[in-house]
Design an enzyme around this catalytic site. Structure first.
Site, short mmCIF file in Angstrom:
data_model
loop_
_atom_site.label_atom_id
_atom_site.label_comp_id
_atom_site.label_asym_id
_atom_site.label_seq_id
_atom_site.Cartn_x
_atom_site.Cartn_y
_atom_site.Cartn_z
N LYS A 68 0.71 -1.32 -0.05
CA LYS A 68 0.09 -0.01 0.03
C LYS A 68 0.96 1.24 0.01
CE LYS A 68 -4.24 -1.89 1.68
NZ LYS A 68 -3.72 -3.57 2.08
C1 LIG Z 1 -4.57 -4.50 1.88
C2 LIG Z 1 -3.58 -5.61 1.82
C3 LIG Z 1 -4.41 -6.82 0.64
C4 LIG Z 1 -5.52 -6.66 0.11
O1 LIG Z 1 -5.54 -5.80 -1.01
P1 LIG Z 1 -6.86 -5.45 -1.76
O2 LIG Z 1 -6.57 -4.23 -2.52
O3 LIG Z 1 -7.58 -4.44 -0.60
O4 LIG Z 1 -7.59 -6.61 -2.16
C5 LIG Z 1 -3.48 -7.95 0.83
N1 LIG Z 1 -2.38 -8.09 1.41
C6 LIG Z 1 -1.86 -7.26 2.34
C7 LIG Z 1 -0.57 -7.52 2.96
C8 LIG Z 1 -2.86 -5.90 2.33
O5 LIG Z 1 -2.11 -4.93 3.28
#
Ligand SMILES: *Cc1c(COP(=O)(O)O)cnc(C)c1O
Length: 433
Positions: free
Chosen positions: A107
């Site tokens: 993210k």
């Molecule tokens: C947020 C997150 C996900 C899921 O991603 P999305 O875009 O919400 O489907 C998967 N793995 C980790 C480590 C995350 O932080």
């Protein structure tokens, strides 16, 4: 580029308005009016381009009316300022490590891109901006890091009490300055619901300049396409394009991957790798979408019972179920299988995976068992250290904490406890102003 609301009741907007609003006034998600096409020659020689150039190329069609080229280059450069290596697990299986950024999860890229766009768009605003964000664990840290110390922007993070890992909680609650954390006595979906209510509240809208930073924001969603271009850049078997397995919760990341595919990157197939929260796998079986209450799992960032971005995927495939099925398969992986995968990756290949990546791996294995001539990549979305509470007991040995994480664990946690009550949140936000 113009963006329309998926509920089709609000006017179309440009990238700047979509970024500031987050969600359309009719509560729909914004969606681009068309899918820009990448040049085939350029894609064929993608390995000749730097990550910054690739990122610029991908975002330019979406933002060119709103951000000058020089500024965009600066923003994408800051968003991909860490390595994103494709690592070989064995002949047919690779992983793209997305966790080398500041907060150790994928993210960081979207959050850095969005915070810099927003900072640019509101640079002359007369009201302070409040970024309100619900997190299942990783979003909050990435957003906090992206906005930390940015002038004229306050960040308020809502997270589900007791449902994030200890490293995640430290990242959410120790920044201070313009970042505050609210510890909600409920689930991630409760947090998300509170945030949605805040955006729908007329009084709050009048008194504050509120915006979101969740993956529904186009400025977080669209730059996640970079990962897929970087995967393609590092793929050495261009004659056999890979299958991509994406650990999915709110479905923002995989939706960006599908958008990249529709823009021309020739992936063979996508796998939506889910944990026990199986709304989407069930959708693929029954062709009906039914939101569920989320259940807690080892891969907590994916504990989502009503994934917001799934509607964007449907739009991308023009609501044609058969077309969607040709490109996407969804699996639900139990905690037991997740643990076994962490163990297998370590004992067989000396690879330490986090629980989310392990769900991606388990799903990919399941798919390849039925499609033995294909090769695949699973996205490793978080550093295993971020989930050492889960990973260490399985592997039976200590994961070495990087120095930055050791220091983080020593910091004093500061949070405001709150029940799932919109009025409490509202008074809090007004009093903070
Ligand atoms: C947020 C997150 C996900 C899921 O991603 P999305 O875009 O919400 O489907 C998967 N793995 C980790 C480590 C995350 O932080």
């Amino acid at each position: 580029m113009k963006f329309y609301s998926l509920h089709k009741q609000s006017p179309v907007v440009n990238f700047k308005e979509a970024t500031i609003l987050g969600q359309a006034p009719d509560k729909g998600l914004y969606f681009p009016e068309f899918v820009p096409q990448l040049d085939k020659q350029w894609l064929h020689h993608i390995e000749n381009h730097s990550n910054e150039d690739i990122a610029f190329r991908l975002m330019y069609p979406y933002v060119k009316e709103d951000i000058p080229e020089e500024k965009l280059f600066e923003i994408v450069t800051a968003s991909v300022n860490f390595s994103l290596p494709l690592v070989r697990i064995h002949e047919d299986i690779f992983t793209l490590e997305l966790f080398h950024g500041n907060t150790l999860a994928f993210k960081d890229t979207g959050a850095r891109f969005m915070s810099r766009c927003l900072g640019y768009f509101v640079r002359n605003a007369d009201k302070k901006v409040t970024v309100l964000v619900a997190t299942s664990g990783d979003t909050g840290g990435a957003v906090a890091d992206g906005f930390f110390d940015v002038e004229a922007v306050d960040v308020v993070i809502l997270y589900p009490s007791g449902k994030v890992s200890s490293v995640q909680e430290q990242q959410l609650t120790t920044f201070g300055k313009n970042i505050t954390a609210i510890e909600v006595n409920g689930s991630f979906d409760d947090c998300q619901q509170l945030v949605k209510q805040a955006f729908a509240d007329e009084e709050l809208k009048k008194r504050l300049f509120l915006t979101s930073a969740n993956s529904i924001n186009v400025a977080r969603w669209l730059p996640q396409q970079f990962f897929y271009a970087f995967a393609w850049k590092q793929w050495n078997h261009k004659a056999t394009p890979p299958v991509i397995s994406v650990p999915s919760g709110n479905f923002g990341n995989i939706c960006a991957g599908l958008l990249a595919m529709k823009s021309g990157i020739p992936f063979n197939h996508f796998i939506a790798a889910c944990n026990a929260n199986d709304v989407v796998p069930k959708y693929f079986q029954q062709q009906t979408y039914k939101a569920q209450a989320p259940v807690a799992t080892l891969s907590n960032a994916m504990d989502v019972g009503d994934p917001s971005n799934f509607t964007r995927i449907l739009e991308l495939f023009k609501h044609d179920f058969n077309e969607l099925k040709k490109s996407v398969t969804a699996y639900s992986i139990s905690d037991e299988e997740t643990k076994q995968s962490i163990e297998e990756l370590f004992t067989k290949y000396r690879y330490t995976a986090d629980p989310h990546g392990a769900v991606g791996y388990a799903s990919l294995i399941r798919y390849l068992a039925k499609h033995p001539n294909e090769k695949g990549i699973f996205m490793e979305t978080a550093h295993p250290v971020k989930f050492y509470d889960v990973v260490e007991p399985i592997l039976g040995n200590r994961i070495k904490l990087p120095a930055a994480v050791q220091a983080l664990m020593q910091k004093q946690k500061v949070s405001t406890k709150m029940n799932v009550c919109f009025d409490d949140l509202k008074s809090y936000l007004i009093s903070k102003r």
